[in-house]
Design a protein around this motif. Sequence first.
Motif, PDB file in Angstrom:
ATOM      1  N   PHE A  86       0.831  -1.206   0.000  1.00 21.53           N
ATOM      2  CA  PHE A  86       0.000   0.000   0.000  1.00 21.53           C
ATOM      3  C   PHE A  86       0.865   1.256   0.000  1.00 21.53           C
ATOM      4  CE2 PHE A  86      -2.622   3.303   2.011  1.00 21.53           C
ATOM      5  CZ  PHE A  86      -3.780   3.207   1.245  1.00 21.53           C
ATOM      6  N   VAL A  87       1.938   1.261   0.782  1.00 17.99           N
ATOM      7  CA  VAL A  87       2.832   2.423   0.827  1.00 17.99           C
ATOM      8  C   VAL A  87       3.441   2.681  -0.544  1.00 17.99           C
ATOM      9  CG1 VAL A  87       4.997   3.322   1.766  1.00 17.99           C
ATOM     10  CG2 VAL A  87       3.325   2.238   3.281  1.00 17.99           C
ATOM     11  N   ARG A  88       3.898   1.632  -1.208  1.00 17.65           N
ATOM     12  CA  ARG A  88       4.481   1.800  -2.541  1.00 17.65           C
ATOM     13  C   ARG A  88       3.453   2.344  -3.536  1.00 17.65           C
ATOM     14  NH1 ARG A  88       9.474  -0.302  -3.149  1.00 17.65           N
ATOM     15  NH2 ARG A  88      10.241  -1.780  -1.579  1.00 17.65           N
ATOM     16  N   ALA A  89       2.242   1.807  -3.487  1.00 16.69           N
ATOM     17  CA  ALA A  89       1.203   2.269  -4.405  1.00 16.69           C
ATOM     18  C   ALA A  89       0.802   3.710  -4.105  1.00 16.69           C
ATOM     19  CB  ALA A  89      -0.015   1.349  -4.319  1.00 16.69           C
ATOM     20  N   LEU A  90       0.705   4.043  -2.818  1.00 18.91           N
ATOM     21  CA  LEU A  90       0.300   5.393  -2.431  1.00 18.91           C
ATOM     22  C   LEU A  90       1.350   6.423  -2.821  1.00 18.91           C
ATOM     23  CD1 LEU A  90      -1.652   7.291  -0.962  1.00 18.91           C
ATOM     24  CD2 LEU A  90      -0.464   6.736   1.170  1.00 18.91           C
ATOM     25  N   CYS A  91       2.615   6.133  -2.542  1.00 18.19           N
ATOM     26  CA  CYS A  91       3.676   7.087  -2.892  1.00 18.19           C
ATOM     27  C   CYS A  91       3.728   7.311  -4.398  1.00 18.19           C
ATOM     28  CB  CYS A  91       5.028   6.580  -2.386  1.00 18.19           C
ATOM     29  SG  CYS A  91       5.248   6.689  -0.594  1.00 18.19           S
ATOM     30  N   ALA A  92       3.587   6.231  -5.148  1.00 13.94           N
ATOM     31  CA  ALA A  92       3.609   6.368  -6.612  1.00 13.94           C
ATOM     32  C   ALA A  92       2.446   7.225  -7.105  1.00 13.94           C
ATOM     33  CB  ALA A  92       3.561   4.984  -7.262  1.00 13.94           C
ATOM     34  N   ARG A  93       1.269   7.015  -6.536  1.00 11.83           N
ATOM     35  CA  ARG A  93       0.103   7.792  -6.958  1.00 11.83           C
ATOM     36  C   ARG A  93       0.241   9.266  -6.570  1.00 11.83           C
ATOM     37  NH1 ARG A  93      -5.255   6.449  -7.945  1.00 11.83           N
ATOM     38  NH2 ARG A  93      -4.436   4.417  -8.546  1.00 11.83           N
ATOM     39  N   ILE A  94       0.752   9.540  -5.384  1.00  9.63           N
ATOM     40  CA  ILE A  94       0.936  10.934  -4.967  1.00  9.63           C
ATOM     41  C   ILE A  94       1.997  11.606  -5.830  1.00  9.63           C
ATOM     42  CG2 ILE A  94       1.697  12.439  -3.093  1.00  9.63           C
ATOM     43  CD1 ILE A  94       0.476  10.408  -1.148  1.00  9.63           C
ATOM     44  N   GLY A  95       3.091  10.886  -6.101  1.00  5.46           N
ATOM     45  CA  GLY A  95       4.126  11.445  -6.969  1.00  5.46           C
ATOM     46  C   GLY A  95       3.600  11.761  -8.351  1.00  5.46           C
ATOM     47  N   GLN A  96       2.629  10.985  -8.809  1.00  4.77           N
ATOM     48  CA  GLN A  96       2.022  11.179 -10.124  1.00  4.77           C
ATOM     49  C   GLN A  96       1.089  12.379 -10.145  1.00  4.77           C
ATOM     50  OE1 GLN A  96      -0.161   7.695 -11.337  1.00  4.77           O
ATOM     51  NE2 GLN A  96      -1.478   8.868 -12.702  1.00  4.77           N
ATOM     52  N   THR A  97       0.333  12.595  -9.055  1.00  3.82           N
ATOM     53  CA  THR A  97      -0.702  13.639  -9.051  1.00  3.82           C
ATOM     54  C   THR A  97      -0.275  14.928  -8.359  1.00  3.82           C
ATOM     55  OG1 THR A  97      -1.640  12.686  -7.039  1.00  3.82           O
ATOM     56  CG2 THR A  97      -2.563  11.943  -9.124  1.00  3.82           C
ATOM     57  N   SER A  98       0.774  14.869  -7.530  1.00  4.14           N
ATOM     58  CA  SER A  98       1.245  16.068  -6.823  1.00  4.14           C
ATOM     59  C   SER A  98       2.752  16.197  -7.010  1.00  4.14           C
ATOM     60  CB  SER A  98       0.888  15.967  -5.328  1.00  4.14           C
ATOM     61  OG  SER A  98       1.278  17.139  -4.637  1.00  4.14           O
ATOM     62  N   PRO A  99       3.188  16.738  -8.148  1.00  7.57           N
ATOM     63  CA  PRO A  99       4.619  16.783  -8.483  1.00  7.57           C
ATOM     64  C   PRO A  99       5.472  17.537  -7.469  1.00  7.57           C
ATOM     65  CG  PRO A  99       3.264  17.312 -10.397  1.00  7.57           C
ATOM     66  CD  PRO A  99       2.352  17.306  -9.218  1.00  7.57           C
ATOM     67  N   ASN A 100       4.878  18.465  -6.724  1.00  3.76           N
ATOM     68  CA  ASN A 100       5.650  19.257  -5.760  1.00  3.76           C
ATOM     69  C   ASN A 100       5.674  18.649  -4.359  1.00  3.76           C
ATOM     70  OD1 ASN A 100       6.271  21.277  -7.672  1.00  3.76           O
ATOM     71  ND2 ASN A 100       4.282  22.257  -7.332  1.00  3.76           N
ATOM     72  N   ALA A 101       5.042  17.513  -4.184  1.00  2.00           N
ATOM     73  CA  ALA A 101       5.037  16.878  -2.863  1.00  2.00           C
ATOM     74  C   ALA A 101       6.442  16.440  -2.484  1.00  2.00           C
ATOM     75  CB  ALA A 101       4.089  15.681  -2.860  1.00  2.00           C
ATOM     76  N   ARG A 102       6.729  16.501  -1.183  1.00  3.88           N
ATOM     77  CA  ARG A 102       8.029  16.055  -0.666  1.00  3.88           C
ATOM     78  C   ARG A 102       7.886  14.661  -0.076  1.00  3.88           C
ATOM     79  NH1 ARG A 102       9.710  19.198   3.754  1.00  3.88           N
ATOM     80  NH2 ARG A 102       7.506  19.628   4.145  1.00  3.88           N
ATOM     81  N   PHE A 103       8.854  13.820  -0.354  1.00  2.00           N
ATOM     82  CA  PHE A 103       8.851  12.455   0.171  1.00  2.00           C
ATOM     83  C   PHE A 103      10.053  12.323   1.107  1.00  2.00           C
ATOM     84  CE2 PHE A 103       6.401  12.468  -3.655  1.00  2.00           C
ATOM     85  CZ  PHE A 103       5.336  11.630  -3.369  1.00  2.00           C
TER      86      PHE A 103
END
Length: 220
Positions: A117-134
Amino acid sequence: MTRSDALAEADALSQAPDLWRDHEGRPTFRHRPKLIGPEISFTIEERDLAWSDGRSTGRLPLHQIESVRIVFRPANLYTRRYRVEVRQRLGKKNWFSNVSWRGMVEIEAHDAPFTAFVRALCARIGQTSPNARFIAGEPAWRYMIIAATTAGLTISLAYLAFQAISAVNWGLMGLVAFIGGYTVWQMSLWLTKNRPATFDPLDPPAILLPDVKPPRASAP
């Protein structure tokens, strides 16, 4: 990696076999964060990260997510506990971990579904919110405090061990070795895993995800 490659990778991660899914086939994860309290579920929808505790519901629009932080947070009853914190630009924060309380002295780990779930969530956020910090690990100020505390404790234990050996006090020496050694080991593990850093949303740090054992091969 091109955007099309990133999209393909995000889609592949959302199809991971270890993922839990809701009745509509969407990636979901649930845990019970407290002994007294409801189970909370999180679902990756098309545009939102939805959550529900059975009585109330809410949504974090994926494009408004400001940061995702993964940390190692051992608990008293379970030392291999990991936590993900998702923060919205407006300041709202949700979190979930790989363990659930099932009783006074019982904790259940959901390592494989959590990691997927973490891998899927991070990938989706990276796709939809380019300025998000990880973000990996704890904030630098907290990390430095724990590092200084660990160093001070190590020096104190070394001094106690020297005094115990000098006085031929094997009882004290055993106490220092057992309790002090375990404490320093746990704090050192915390420091090793929680070093402040950033990470690629398509490649979360393995050191901050539970070890997932491969399934045993069935006998022929």
